[in-house]
Design an enzyme around this catalytic site. Structure first.
Site, short mmCIF file in Angstrom:
data_model
loop_
_atom_site.label_atom_id
_atom_site.label_comp_id
_atom_site.label_asym_id
_atom_site.label_seq_id
_atom_site.Cartn_x
_atom_site.Cartn_y
_atom_site.Cartn_z
N PRO A 9 3.00 -5.34 -3.29
CA PRO A 9 4.27 -6.05 -3.17
C PRO A 9 5.06 -5.71 -1.92
O PRO A 9 5.19 -4.53 -1.56
CB PRO A 9 5.03 -5.61 -4.43
N ASN A 10 5.57 -6.73 -1.31
CA ASN A 10 6.47 -6.67 -0.15
C ASN A 10 5.80 -6.31 1.16
O ASN A 10 6.44 -6.39 2.21
CB ASN A 10 7.64 -5.71 -0.42
N ARG A 17 11.54 -6.60 8.30
CA ARG A 17 12.71 -5.85 7.84
C ARG A 17 12.41 -4.37 7.86
O ARG A 17 11.26 -3.95 7.93
CB ARG A 17 13.05 -6.23 6.39
N TYR A 22 9.14 1.02 8.46
CA TYR A 22 7.79 0.44 8.45
C TYR A 22 7.33 -0.12 9.79
O TYR A 22 6.25 -0.68 9.89
CB TYR A 22 7.72 -0.66 7.38
N ASN A 72 -2.83 0.06 -0.70
CA ASN A 72 -1.42 0.45 -0.62
C ASN A 72 -0.72 -0.34 -1.72
O ASN A 72 -0.42 -1.53 -1.53
CB ASN A 72 -0.83 0.14 0.75
N ALA A 75 5.50 -0.49 -4.17
CA ALA A 75 6.28 0.23 -5.18
C ALA A 75 5.59 0.28 -6.55
O ALA A 75 5.99 1.06 -7.41
CB ALA A 75 7.67 -0.40 -5.30
N HIS A 78 4.50 3.64 -8.06
CA HIS A 78 5.34 4.55 -8.83
C HIS A 78 5.57 4.07 -10.26
O HIS A 78 6.28 4.73 -11.01
CB HIS A 78 6.70 4.70 -8.11
N GLU A 96 -5.90 5.77 -1.58
CA GLU A 96 -4.51 5.29 -1.66
C GLU A 96 -3.82 5.61 -0.33
O GLU A 96 -3.91 6.74 0.15
CB GLU A 96 -3.82 6.02 -2.82
N HIS A 98 -0.16 5.21 2.02
CA HIS A 98 1.25 4.84 2.20
C HIS A 98 1.61 5.00 3.66
O HIS A 98 1.29 6.03 4.27
CB HIS A 98 2.17 5.68 1.32
N SER A 100 4.71 5.11 4.93
CA SER A 100 5.84 6.04 5.12
C SER A 100 5.53 7.37 4.45
O SER A 100 4.55 7.51 3.70
CB SER A 100 7.10 5.43 4.51
N ARG A 105 11.16 10.88 0.95
CA ARG A 105 12.15 9.82 0.75
C ARG A 105 12.80 10.03 -0.62
O ARG A 105 12.91 11.17 -1.07
CB ARG A 105 11.45 8.46 0.89
N ARG A 109 9.84 8.10 -5.17
CA ARG A 109 8.68 7.67 -4.37
C ARG A 109 7.61 8.76 -4.26
O ARG A 109 6.47 8.49 -3.87
CB ARG A 109 9.12 7.28 -2.96
O1 CA2 Z 1 5.00 3.70 2.54
C1 CA2 Z 1 4.39 2.80 1.97
O2 CA2 Z 1 3.40 2.27 2.45
C2 CA2 Z 1 4.89 2.27 0.61
O3 CA2 Z 1 3.77 2.10 -0.23
C3 CA2 Z 1 5.58 0.95 0.88
C4 CA2 Z 1 6.26 0.36 -0.35
C5 CA2 Z 1 7.16 1.39 -0.99
O4 CA2 Z 1 7.71 0.85 -2.18
C6 CA2 Z 1 6.41 2.65 -1.33
O5 CA2 Z 1 7.29 3.58 -1.92
C7 CA2 Z 1 5.82 3.25 -0.07
C8 CA2 Z 1 7.16 -0.85 -0.06
C9 CA2 Z 1 6.75 -1.73 1.00
C10 CA2 Z 1 7.91 -2.56 1.38
O6 CA2 Z 1 7.56 -3.07 2.58
C11 CA2 Z 1 8.46 -3.66 3.37
C12 CA2 Z 1 8.05 -3.92 4.63
C13 CA2 Z 1 8.90 -4.50 5.51
C14 CA2 Z 1 10.16 -4.85 5.12
C15 CA2 Z 1 10.58 -4.58 3.85
C16 CA2 Z 1 9.72 -3.98 2.95
#
Ligand code: CA2
Length: 366
Positions: A9-10, A17, A22, A72, A75, A78, A96, A98, A100, A105, A109
């Site tokens: 997701p996302n 963003r 990211y 990846n 969210a 979690h 797996e 990530h 970030s 954080r 997370r």
């Molecule tokens: O660090 C990562 O790769 C995460 O898996 C990214 C997830 C976050 O919920 C995990 O805790 C860590 C979220 C990705 C959201 O991605 C975005 C990318 C650009 C703009 C907004 C959100």
């Protein structure tokens, strides 16, 4: 080798963003970059991105029969039990990733419900985490590992790679990464696989790092404990030993090779080794804050060559750990400064720094 790259997701929003977390690379850019990393190491990749948990589960199920998955889960990491279950049910080795540093954080997370089902979790390395995940899958397929526990902490483990018909000796590998949690032993695996191909058993050591019981003296004591531990493993206890440390792992290897228990180590190799913690702490280079933290805990300002033969190999163009760290030991150690190489090229057995290391190993093990 066929590997599915599955983003959750996302992650379709990458580049649009939160660039401070990211980056500015889009998902399409990232996928192109992953293809470029995959091709030269013999991996054929397919990509999928999903914003729904059920889509993720289905993509994993359809991946049954592949050689690996890099996931990846966003969210869902979690919250989702079904993603972990799907990974376990298909039985495909899954890394797996990530982007970030999820350990630094919000506290929610830091917990992953997927990690137990994954063979490895890589985080906090930006997009290159995907490259490292592919490399891990390739290396674990090339020479299978047996993970041995040498202490009670989750990081007191080491991956053993054996050779089929009697090893020439055992090489103990100690990775670098300025004692930071996000850098782990997978960084040494390409060297480990190369060494097993040359007839050496390898033990690729994990150790506690800063923020989880490591730093000083924890990280140093873990490396020393490994040397004791090797004496207790019947298959390993009779083998001649060498130790190779990269970067901050070079500091640990040199320190350990000066201790009594290291008498059995016949050769210590530092690859771009940190040997002068004090000058690193005074600098504004990467690792300086960690160096200060170690010094404040009583770590030795400098490490020197131990009683064993010592070879220090350094890339002339290393701008992370300057070559002066190796050159300062020139009287007590053999030092090779290799033109045209930087800090991370030391981890690639195709580099020109590697034949001198291999020659030194065969001299001490013959
Ligand atoms: O660090 C990562 O790769 C995460 O898996 C990214 C997830 C976050 O919920 C995990 O805790 C860590 C979220 C990705 C959201 O991605 C975005 C990318 C650009 C703009 C907004 C959100």
């Amino acid at each position: 080798m066929r590997v599915l790259i599955l983003n959750g997701p996302n992650l379709n929003l990458l580049g649009s963003r939160e660039p401070e977390v990211y980056g500015t690379t889009t998902l399409a850019d990232l996928e192109a970059q992953i293809s470029a990393w995959a091709e030269p190491i013999g991996v054929v990749v397919t990509f999928h991105q999903a914003n729904h948990e059920g889509d993720m589960v289905e993509a994993i199920q359809q991946g049954a029969g592949l050689d690996g998955i890099v996931i990846n889960p966003g969210a869902l990491t979690h919250t989702s039990r079904s993603i972990g279950d799907a990974i376990l049910s298909v039985g495909v080795p899954t890394v797996e990733v990530h982007i970030s540093n999820v350990k630094q954080r919000e506290s929610w997370r830091a917990e992953s419900l997927v990690a137990e089902a994954a063979v490895r979790t890589i985080y906090g390395r930006g997009f290159s985490g995907y490259r490292d995940a592919l490399r891990h899958l390739v290396n674990r397929e090339a020479v299978p590992i047996r993970t041995l526990r040498y202490g009670p902490h989750a990081d007191n483990v080491a991956d053993l790679r054996l050779v089929s018909d009697g090893a020439n000796g055992l090489v103990i590998l100690v990775h670098g990464g300025f004692w930071l949690r996000e850098w782990e032993r997978d960084t040494m695996e390409t060297l480990a696989v190369d060494l097993t191909g040359k007839g050496y058993a390898t033990l690729n050591v994990e150790y506690r790092r800063l923020g989880e019981g490591g730093g000083w003296p924890g990280s140093g004591h873990d490396v020393l404990t490994v040397l004791d531990f090797v004496d207790q493993v019947p298959e390993l206890s009779m083998m001649s030993r060498a130790m190779i440390g990269h970067s901050a792992g070079g500091y640990l290897a040199l320190w350990a090779s000066n201790r009594q228990r290291a008498r059995s180590v016949g050769l210590t190799v530092g690859l771009a080794a940190v040997t002068d913690l004090e000058s690193l702490a005074r600098s504004d280079r990467a690792g300086s804050a960690q160096a200060r933290e170690l010094l404040d805990s009583g770590a030795p300002e400098q490490v020197d060559a131990g009683p064993a033969k010592t070879l220090l190999v350094h890339g002339e163009d290393d701008d992370l750990v300057p070559r002066s760290h190796s050159i300062r030991l020139g009287a007590a150690a053999e030092v090779e400064v290799v033109p045209g190489l930087g800090h991370f090229e030391m981890l690639d057995p195709l580099g020109e720094h590697w034949p001198p290391v291999v020659n030194a190993l065969s001299a001490v093990f013959s």
